[in-house]
Design a protein around this motif. Structure first.
Motif, PDB file in Angstrom:
ATOM      1  N   ARG A   5      -9.593   7.911  -3.248  1.00 23.21           N
ATOM      2  CA  ARG A   5      -8.520   7.040  -2.767  1.00 23.21           C
ATOM      3  C   ARG A   5      -7.281   7.867  -2.453  1.00 23.21           C
ATOM      4  NH1 ARG A   5      -9.254   1.498  -3.550  1.00 23.21           N
ATOM      5  NH2 ARG A   5      -7.315   1.381  -2.387  1.00 23.21           N
ATOM      6  N   VAL A   6      -6.859   7.822  -1.190  1.00 26.59           N
ATOM      7  CA  VAL A   6      -5.624   8.476  -0.767  1.00 26.59           C
ATOM      8  C   VAL A   6      -4.443   7.521  -0.912  1.00 26.59           C
ATOM      9  CG1 VAL A   6      -4.435   9.579   1.172  1.00 26.59           C
ATOM     10  CG2 VAL A   6      -6.886   9.949   0.827  1.00 26.59           C
ATOM     11  N   ARG A   7      -4.720   6.225  -0.769  1.00 27.28           N
ATOM     12  CA  ARG A   7      -3.689   5.191  -0.865  1.00 27.28           C
ATOM     13  C   ARG A   7      -4.185   4.095  -1.793  1.00 27.28           C
ATOM     14  NH1 ARG A   7       0.072   6.102   2.933  1.00 27.28           N
ATOM     15  NH2 ARG A   7       0.942   4.021   2.829  1.00 27.28           N
ATOM     16  N   GLU A  64       0.837  -1.192   0.000  1.00 23.59           N
ATOM     17  CA  GLU A  64       0.000   0.000   0.000  1.00 23.59           C
ATOM     18  C   GLU A  64       0.874   1.244   0.000  1.00 23.59           C
ATOM     19  OE1 GLU A  64      -4.046   0.670   2.179  1.00 23.59           O
ATOM     20  OE2 GLU A  64      -2.458   1.439   3.484  1.00 23.59           O
ATOM     21  N   LEU A  65       0.582   2.144  -0.925  1.00 27.22           N
ATOM     22  CA  LEU A  65       1.363   3.364  -1.069  1.00 27.22           C
ATOM     23  C   LEU A  65       0.429   4.563  -1.171  1.00 27.22           C
ATOM     24  CD1 LEU A  65       3.897   2.201  -3.810  1.00 27.22           C
ATOM     25  CD2 LEU A  65       4.428   2.579  -1.403  1.00 27.22           C
ATOM     26  N   GLN A  95       2.893   6.527  -8.512  1.00 28.53           N
ATOM     27  CA  GLN A  95       3.053   6.938  -9.907  1.00 28.53           C
ATOM     28  C   GLN A  95       4.198   6.175 -10.563  1.00 28.53           C
ATOM     29  OE1 GLN A  95       3.595  11.126 -10.490  1.00 28.53           O
ATOM     30  NE2 GLN A  95       3.878  10.956 -12.700  1.00 28.53           N
ATOM     31  N   GLY A  96       3.939   5.668 -11.763  1.00 28.25           N
ATOM     32  CA  GLY A  96       4.937   4.908 -12.494  1.00 28.25           C
ATOM     33  C   GLY A  96       4.931   3.430 -12.191  1.00 28.25           C
ATOM     34  N   LEU A  97       4.130   3.005 -11.207  1.00 26.59           N
ATOM     35  CA  LEU A  97       4.053   1.595 -10.836  1.00 26.59           C
ATOM     36  C   LEU A  97       2.784   0.972 -11.398  1.00 26.59           C
ATOM     37  CD1 LEU A  97       5.157   1.950  -7.100  1.00 26.59           C
ATOM     38  CD2 LEU A  97       6.590   1.495  -9.111  1.00 26.59           C
ATOM     39  N   LEU A  98       2.648  -0.343 -11.230  1.00 24.76           N
ATOM     40  CA  LEU A  98       1.451  -1.044 -11.679  1.00 24.76           C
ATOM     41  C   LEU A  98       0.479  -1.180 -10.519  1.00 24.76           C
ATOM     42  CD1 LEU A  98       2.896  -3.919 -13.895  1.00 24.76           C
ATOM     43  CD2 LEU A  98       2.284  -1.594 -14.542  1.00 24.76           C
ATOM     44  N   CYS A  99      -0.781  -0.921 -10.781  1.00 21.92           N
ATOM     45  CA  CYS A  99      -1.805  -1.036  -9.746  1.00 21.92           C
ATOM     46  C   CYS A  99      -1.918  -2.494  -9.305  1.00 21.92           C
ATOM     47  CB  CYS A  99      -3.140  -0.535 -10.274  1.00 21.92           C
ATOM     48  SG  CYS A  99      -4.423  -0.424  -9.016  1.00 21.92           S
ATOM     49  N   GLY A 100      -1.975  -2.705  -7.993  1.00 18.86           N
ATOM     50  CA  GLY A 100      -2.011  -4.060  -7.461  1.00 18.86           C
ATOM     51  C   GLY A 100      -3.378  -4.489  -6.973  1.00 18.86           C
ATOM     52  N   GLU A 101      -4.404  -3.706  -7.267  1.00 15.17           N
ATOM     53  CA  GLU A 101      -5.755  -4.061  -6.828  1.00 15.17           C
ATOM     54  C   GLU A 101      -6.767  -3.519  -7.820  1.00 15.17           C
ATOM     55  OE1 GLU A 101      -7.588  -1.726  -3.638  1.00 15.17           O
ATOM     56  OE2 GLU A 101      -5.701  -0.575  -3.498  1.00 15.17           O
ATOM     57  N   GLU A 102      -7.986  -4.073  -7.744  1.00 16.55           N
ATOM     58  CA  GLU A 102      -9.087  -3.523  -8.525  1.00 16.55           C
ATOM     59  C   GLU A 102      -9.735  -2.422  -7.698  1.00 16.55           C
ATOM     60  OE1 GLU A 102     -12.960  -5.121 -11.020  1.00 16.55           O
ATOM     61  OE2 GLU A 102     -12.442  -6.088  -9.134  1.00 16.55           O
ATOM     62  N   GLN A 161      -4.359   8.291 -14.048  1.00 11.10           N
ATOM     63  CA  GLN A 161      -4.820   7.334 -13.038  1.00 11.10           C
ATOM     64  C   GLN A 161      -4.723   7.944 -11.638  1.00 11.10           C
ATOM     65  OE1 GLN A 161      -2.701   6.437 -15.609  1.00 11.10           O
ATOM     66  NE2 GLN A 161      -4.423   5.544 -16.718  1.00 11.10           N
ATOM     67  N   VAL A 162      -3.678   8.729 -11.386  1.00  7.00           N
ATOM     68  CA  VAL A 162      -3.566   9.409 -10.088  1.00  7.00           C
ATOM     69  C   VAL A 162      -4.764  10.331  -9.890  1.00  7.00           C
ATOM     70  CG1 VAL A 162      -2.240  11.137  -8.805  1.00  7.00           C
ATOM     71  CG2 VAL A 162      -1.057   9.242  -9.910  1.00  7.00           C
ATOM     72  N   GLY A 163      -5.116  11.084 -10.942  1.00 10.12           N
ATOM     73  CA  GLY A 163      -6.258  11.974 -10.855  1.00 10.12           C
ATOM     74  C   GLY A 163      -7.556  11.225 -10.625  1.00 10.12           C
ATOM     75  N   LEU A 164      -7.738  10.099 -11.318  1.00 11.47           N
ATOM     76  CA  LEU A 164      -8.961   9.321 -11.156  1.00 11.47           C
ATOM     77  C   LEU A 164      -9.051   8.711  -9.766  1.00 11.47           C
ATOM     78  CD1 LEU A 164     -11.539   8.155 -12.330  1.00 11.47           C
ATOM     79  CD2 LEU A 164     -10.183   6.310 -13.352  1.00 11.47           C
ATOM     80  N   LEU A 165      -7.928   8.200  -9.266  1.00 11.67           N
ATOM     81  CA  LEU A 165      -7.924   7.648  -7.908  1.00 11.67           C
ATOM     82  C   LEU A 165      -8.297   8.710  -6.887  1.00 11.67           C
ATOM     83  CD1 LEU A 165      -4.721   5.447  -8.195  1.00 11.67           C
ATOM     84  CD2 LEU A 165      -7.031   4.588  -7.789  1.00 11.67           C
ATOM     85  N   ALA A 166      -7.749   9.901  -7.060  1.00 16.39           N
ATOM     86  CA  ALA A 166      -8.100  10.993  -6.155  1.00 16.39           C
ATOM     87  C   ALA A 166      -9.580  11.333  -6.281  1.00 16.39           C
ATOM     88  CB  ALA A 166      -7.237  12.211  -6.452  1.00 16.39           C
ATOM     89  N   ALA A 167     -10.093  11.314  -7.523  1.00 21.05           N
ATOM     90  CA  ALA A 167     -11.484  11.686  -7.752  1.00 21.05           C
ATOM     91  C   ALA A 167     -12.458  10.719  -7.088  1.00 21.05           C
ATOM     92  CB  ALA A 167     -11.766  11.754  -9.252  1.00 21.05           C
ATOM     93  N   VAL A 168     -12.089   9.432  -7.018  1.00 18.23           N
ATOM     94  CA  VAL A 168     -12.983   8.458  -6.375  1.00 18.23           C
ATOM     95  C   VAL A 168     -12.672   8.310  -4.895  1.00 18.23           C
ATOM     96  CG1 VAL A 168     -13.319   7.203  -8.536  1.00 18.23           C
ATOM     97  CG2 VAL A 168     -11.524   6.451  -6.952  1.00 18.23           C
TER      98      VAL A 168
END
Length: 407
Positions: A167-169, A22-23, A29-36, A158-165
């Motif tokens: 997700r902080v981590r 968990e990060l 950023q620059g890594l592969l997402c490890g979860e859905e 993807q960082v922007g979308l994660l923030a929009a939904v």
């Protein structure tokens, strides 16, 4: 002697898979997402205006034209950030700004360009289509939608979308911790004036930079002499905090026995002669209780950097979970005649340029010597000549590996 491909396969087939951690979203950023990542909210979260204009009821503008504009009183303003729910009554308009909450009853937004920009009253010369310039709640993402899939590279969008939904981590495949160590009793650190017989430790700097560019979280352990006790204590200390150990040096006759003895006590490392130029001596194995992979590269700076490109860079990208492990190749016309040793794949430093008539041309930079670091610094590619080719005529096409930073 093994082929380049055989040595690459040996390394890649023995590398561990790093578990996702968990990060913070920006750190991923620059890594592969490890979860859905499943959204629990709508995007947008509410109906709002996409432009600067007037919220209206279209029924009030059916006959609006430049010759006979519709005249509407402006009864209020809707600004972004305001939570007040306003309503457009029949025969009126509300001045609205981008991002502002859509007033109740409004079924379109009139752009400023279609009006006289009135403050108390506004003249409208055209009726907008139904729903014009309105961003509807949930038209982008609905609750339960997958926002980011497992294995998706996390970039700015993807960082922007994660923030929009919300997700902080996020779970992500971590950067492999790469330790770079140079071995040699002749090595002195940068900033030290070398005495006769001494050399500046170039490799630990160059290889650390290369490992960082490949995506690793790098620790430069510097240099250590070919002394059994010093080397053993250094290796044991580094094994506690690394996922991949990159060693350069230790193939010279005076130090090989010390290096191989230390590594054999810690695990199993195989030394090979690989059919390539430069970089014939190579080593690979796993050491320590955690079976940390160790890649052994040659002494000479150019040999070490070329070998890194061929063997270590794909290893780091493999541990990152990347699908594209190797740099993309291209074809270019050689600007001069090239010779290559029979039975060895040659990696010549080159300067790749686009030809005015289309395509690419490539010129060799410097000689084939493994110590010619200046020419390596001038090059922007490696010219790759297969084992069964001993000469390339001027104008013939050759395979080229562009050395693009961060690619």
């Amino acid at each position: 002697m093994r082929t380049v491909e055989e040595h690459v396969d040996t390394i890649l087939s023995s590398l561990p898979t790093l578990e996702s951690i968990e990060l913070a979203v920006l750190d991923a950023q620059g890594l592969l997402c490890g979860e859905e990542v499943v959204s629990s909210t709508m995007l947008p979260a509410f109906d709002h205006s996409s432009i600067d204009g007037y919220a209206v009821r279209r029924a009030d503008l059916k006959n609006a034209s430049p010759d006979e504009p519709a005249h509407l009183p402006v009864v209020a303003e809707a600004e972004p950030g305001s939570r007040e729910q306003r309503n457009v009554s029949p025969g009126s308009a509300i001045r609205i700004f981008p991002g502002a909450l859509l007033p109740g009853g409004a079924d379109a937004i009139v752009p400023l360009a279609w009006t006289d920009r009135g403050v108390a009253r506004v003249n409208v010369v055209r009726c907008p289509p139904a729903g014009a310039y309105i961003r509807r709640a949930g038209e982008d993402v609905q609750p339960g939608d997958t926002a980011v899939n497992v294995g998706t590279p996390i970039g700015p969008a993807q960082v922007g979308l994660l923030a929009a939904v919300g997700r902080v981590r996020v779970q992500a495949r971590p950067r492999p911790r790469v330790t770079v160590l140079s071995i040699g009793s002749e090595l002195v650190d940068v900033g030290t004036t070398p005495e006769p017989g001494e050399l500046v430790d170039v490799n630990s700097f160059a290889l650390s930079a290369a490992a960082r560019d490949a995506g690793g979280a790098v620790y430069r352990a510097g240099s250590v002499p070919a002394n059994r006790d010093r080397l053993m204590s250094t290796l044991e200390a580094q094994l506690l905090r690394t996922d991949l150990l990159i060693l350069s040096g230790g193939f010279a006759s005076g130090s090989f026995d010390v290096v191989s003895e230390c590594l054999s006590e810690l695990g199993q490392v195989e030394y090979s002669r690989v059919a390539m130029q430069p970089g014939m001596p190579q080593g690979f194995g796993v050491i320590g209780e955690r079976e940390v992979p160790v890649i052994c590269l040659p002494n000479d700076p150019v040999s070490a950097l070329v070998s890194f490109e061929v063997f270590a860079r794909p290893a780091i990208r493999h541990m990152l979970g990347k699908k594209r492990l190797f740099r993309p190749m291209t074809k270019a016309a050689a600007t001069e005649h090239l010779n290559s040793p029979a039975g060895r794949k040659q990696f010549r430093r080159g300067l790749l340029m686009r030809h005015p008539d289309g395509g690419y041309v490539v010129s060799p930079v410097g000689g084939a010597g493994a110590h010619l670091l200046f020419s390596m610094a001038q090059a922007n590619c490696l010219i790759v000549i297969p084992e069964d080719v001993t000469e390339v005529t001027e104008g013939a096409n050759v395979s080229v590996m562009p050395l693009v930073l961060g690619s």
